[in-house]
Write an enzyme that holds these catalytic residues in place. Structure first.
Site, PDB file in Angstrom:
ATOM      1  N   GLY A 184       0.796  -1.228   0.000  1.00  0.00           N
ATOM      2  CA  GLY A 184       0.000   0.000   0.000  1.00  0.00           C
ATOM      3  C   GLY A 184       0.822   1.267   0.000  1.00  0.00           C
ATOM      4  O   GLY A 184       0.542   2.225   0.713  1.00  0.00           O
ATOM      5  N   LEU A 185       1.871   1.307  -0.814  1.00  0.00           N
ATOM      6  CA  LEU A 185       2.650   2.525  -1.038  1.00  0.00           C
ATOM      7  C   LEU A 185       3.296   3.090   0.222  1.00  0.00           C
ATOM      8  O   LEU A 185       3.289   4.304   0.446  1.00  0.00           O
ATOM      9  CB  LEU A 185       1.796   3.608  -1.732  1.00  0.00           C
ATOM     10  N   ASN A 207       1.481   6.639 -11.046  1.00  0.00           N
ATOM     11  CA  ASN A 207       0.971   5.331 -10.619  1.00  0.00           C
ATOM     12  C   ASN A 207      -0.504   5.489 -10.295  1.00  0.00           C
ATOM     13  O   ASN A 207      -0.868   5.951  -9.212  1.00  0.00           O
ATOM     14  CB  ASN A 207       1.771   4.849  -9.400  1.00  0.00           C
ATOM     15  N   CYS A 216      -2.336   1.195  -8.288  1.00  0.00           N
ATOM     16  CA  CYS A 216      -1.996   0.378  -7.118  1.00  0.00           C
ATOM     17  C   CYS A 216      -3.271  -0.211  -6.530  1.00  0.00           C
ATOM     18  O   CYS A 216      -4.185   0.528  -6.173  1.00  0.00           O
ATOM     19  CB  CYS A 216      -1.273   1.209  -6.053  1.00  0.00           C
ATOM     20  N   LYS A 234       1.317   4.363 -15.557  1.00  0.00           N
ATOM     21  CA  LYS A 234       1.331   2.923 -15.245  1.00  0.00           C
ATOM     22  C   LYS A 234      -0.086   2.425 -15.043  1.00  0.00           C
ATOM     23  O   LYS A 234      -0.809   2.919 -14.163  1.00  0.00           O
ATOM     24  CB  LYS A 234       2.177   2.651 -14.003  1.00  0.00           C
ATOM     25  N   ASN A 264       0.726  -2.903 -13.705  1.00  0.00           N
ATOM     26  CA  ASN A 264       0.868  -3.033 -12.252  1.00  0.00           C
ATOM     27  C   ASN A 264       0.344  -4.423 -11.845  1.00  0.00           C
ATOM     28  O   ASN A 264       0.010  -5.238 -12.704  1.00  0.00           O
ATOM     29  CB  ASN A 264       0.073  -1.911 -11.566  1.00  0.00           C
ATOM     30  N   GLY A 303       5.507  -7.774 -15.942  1.00  0.00           N
ATOM     31  CA  GLY A 303       4.583  -8.612 -15.181  1.00  0.00           C
ATOM     32  C   GLY A 303       5.050 -10.033 -15.400  1.00  0.00           C
ATOM     33  O   GLY A 303       4.930 -10.554 -16.512  1.00  0.00           O
ATOM     34  N   GLY A 304       5.669 -10.608 -14.382  1.00  0.00           N
ATOM     35  CA  GLY A 304       6.089 -12.005 -14.475  1.00  0.00           C
ATOM     36  C   GLY A 304       7.304 -12.260 -15.333  1.00  0.00           C
ATOM     37  O   GLY A 304       7.556 -13.404 -15.716  1.00  0.00           O
ATOM     38  N   THR A 315       9.195  -8.395  -9.089  1.00  0.00           N
ATOM     39  CA  THR A 315       9.364  -9.397  -8.036  1.00  0.00           C
ATOM     40  C   THR A 315      10.408 -10.465  -8.338  1.00  0.00           C
ATOM     41  O   THR A 315      10.896 -11.104  -7.424  1.00  0.00           O
ATOM     42  CB  THR A 315       8.015 -10.067  -7.713  1.00  0.00           C
TER      43      THR A 315
END
Ligand SMILES: Cc1cc2nc3c(=O)[nH]c(=O)nc-3n(C[C@H](O)[C@H](O)[C@H](O)COP(=O)(O)O)c2cc1C
Length: 263
Positions: A62-63, A114, A117, A143, A168, A207-208, A230
């Protein structure tokens, strides 16, 4: 002018990891500080859950961030801001205006708006945000989320925004999902955005992304640049130079020559 490197490190990971030959994304910064002290890398990771079989992460961060003023007062360590994207998010119209104002003062390589989110409740932004962001003269990236992005992309591009970042995390019951299961949706978004806007926009696809083959898929879908998030922090990812080398050279081969400043 410095251009976007072929490989972008997504927010917030660009705060912590800035391998050579990549463009880090700092932030996301909000007008006010959120969630106590700046999230140390270790604490940020504690707010995430990894689903090993799916190779997916779900987070509810949450930023959390120290607020934009902290950056204005003391630029972060690492890459100069002129070589980094700075990501921002406002909760009110006034916060968006303040953030745009402060961003101009920071003169980053680009500002990323952004507006996607999933962990901060209802998302809203002023009707003229995109136009006013473009008017600052700082290159603007918007984004978008992996679903329901069409209207926001139309409105951004209509206002003169020339770069989109797709995507996102995916909103799920326990937060935002990233990693492997996000890839089909994000690829689909990249493909649809490319089909809709043709060569009028630059697209950062992410993404991925985990291997050179993923980069090839994003290039095929129409991405000009590639973003990793990630994968950088998956269990066992201790030495960044090793995994970066492969993905970065694939990104170099597949990136377009589109300029950050061109529209
Ligand atoms: C823990 C966590 C925090 C995130 N925080 C932000 C953020 O502050 N701003 C943002 O634009 N995206 C944020 N994201 C989304 C990532 O930048 C990225 O777009 C997303 O994770 C998909 O890419 P990936 O599958 O490579 O991770 C976050 C993702 C995770 C997992």
């Amino acid at each position: 002018m410095v251009n976007l490197e072929p490989l972008v490190i997504s927010a917030p990971f660009g705060n912590y990891i800035q391998p050579a030959g990549t463009t880090p994304t700092l932030g996301t910064f909000t007008a006010l500080r959120r969630g106590g002290r700046p999230a140390a890398f270790g604490r940020a990771v504690l707010t995430m859950r990894y689903y090993r079989r799916l190779q997916a992460w779900v987070n509810r961060i949450g930023l959390r961030n120290p607020g934009i003023e902290s950056v204005v007062k003391r630029p972060p360590h690492g890459r100069p801001l002129a070589e980094a994207i700075v990501s921002v998010h406002g909760f009110t119209d006034d916060e968006w205006w303040l953030l745009l104002n402060r961003i101009t003062a920071l003169a980053p390589l680009a500002v990323e708006l952004n507006i996607s989110c999933p962990n901060v409740g209802e998302l809203s932004w002023p009707a003229d945000l995109f136009r006013r962001a473009v008017d600052t003269g700082t290159p603007v990236i918007v984004k978008v989320p992996p679903i329901r992005y069409e209207a926001m992309a139309e409105s951004a591009v209509g206002a003169g925004v020339s770069w989109l970042h797709a995507t996102n995390t995916l909103p799920v019951a326990k937060g935002g999902m990233s990693g492997a299961p996000l890839k089909p949706l994000a690829l689909d978004a990249v493909q649809k955005l490319r089909a809709t806007f043709g060569p009028a926009v630059g697209i950062i696809g992410g993404g991925g992304i985990r291997c050179p083959g993923d980069i090839a898929e994003y290039a095929h879908a129409g991405a000009d640049r590639f973003a990793v998030g990630t994968y950088a922090i998956r269990p066992g990812a201790v030495r960044h130079d090793a995994w970066v080398a492969d993905i970065r050279s694939a990104a170099r081969r597949r990136a377009s020559t589109r300029d950050l400043a061109s529209s």
